[in-house]
Design an enzyme around this catalytic site. Sequence first.
Site, PDB file in Angstrom:
ATOM      1  CD  GLU A  48      -1.324  -2.321   2.132  1.00 47.03           C
ATOM      2  OE1 GLU A  48      -2.140  -3.011   2.764  1.00 47.03           O
ATOM      3  OE2 GLU A  48      -0.095  -2.551   2.141  1.00 47.03           O
ATOM      4  CB  CYS A  79      -1.077   0.039   5.168  1.00 47.03           C
ATOM      5  SG  CYS A  79       0.579  -0.566   4.774  1.00 47.03           S
TER       6      CYS A  79
END
Length: 144
Positions: A48, A79
Site C-alpha cells: 500500500e 497502511c
Amino acid sequence: MGKALEEARVAFDEDEVPVGAVIVRDGILLGRGHNQNRTLGDPTAHAEIIAITAACDKTGESRLEGADIFVTLEPCAMCAGALVLARIRRLYFGVYDDKTGACGSIFDVVREPRLNHNVEVYNGLEKERCAGLLEEFFAAKRKQ
C-alpha cells in the site's frame, strides 16, 4: 483486483509475503506496489505504501482524493493510517488479516470517527484467490 493479484504474485516470486495493491482514479491506474520488506530491508515497504508513493509521484499530488485502492490483504495500522492521510476514497480488499488488520478486523483505523477523513471499506473481493496465494506462500515456508 486482478492487477493487485498480479502484484501479489510478483511479491511471491521475490520471496516476499504476497500482498499487492493498486490505486485507481477515474479508471486510470495511478500506482501499483507489492510487498518489498525483505528486498529493500525496510519494514515500511508494504504494498500500500509503495502504491501510494507511486500514485503521488505520478499525479504530483500529496493527496489522492477520489482515488480507490485495491489490496489483496486487509491493511495494517501503518497502511490504514497512510490511506487516511492520502485521502483515499474507497478501500477494496480480498481477505481479512486477523493478526494485524486495521480496517475492520482488529482495529478500524480507516473508519475512526475522530479522524478528519474516513475511507469506505469493501471486503471479500477475489477472496479465494487472495487467500490461496497467501496459503501457498506460507505452506512453502513451513516446509523449509
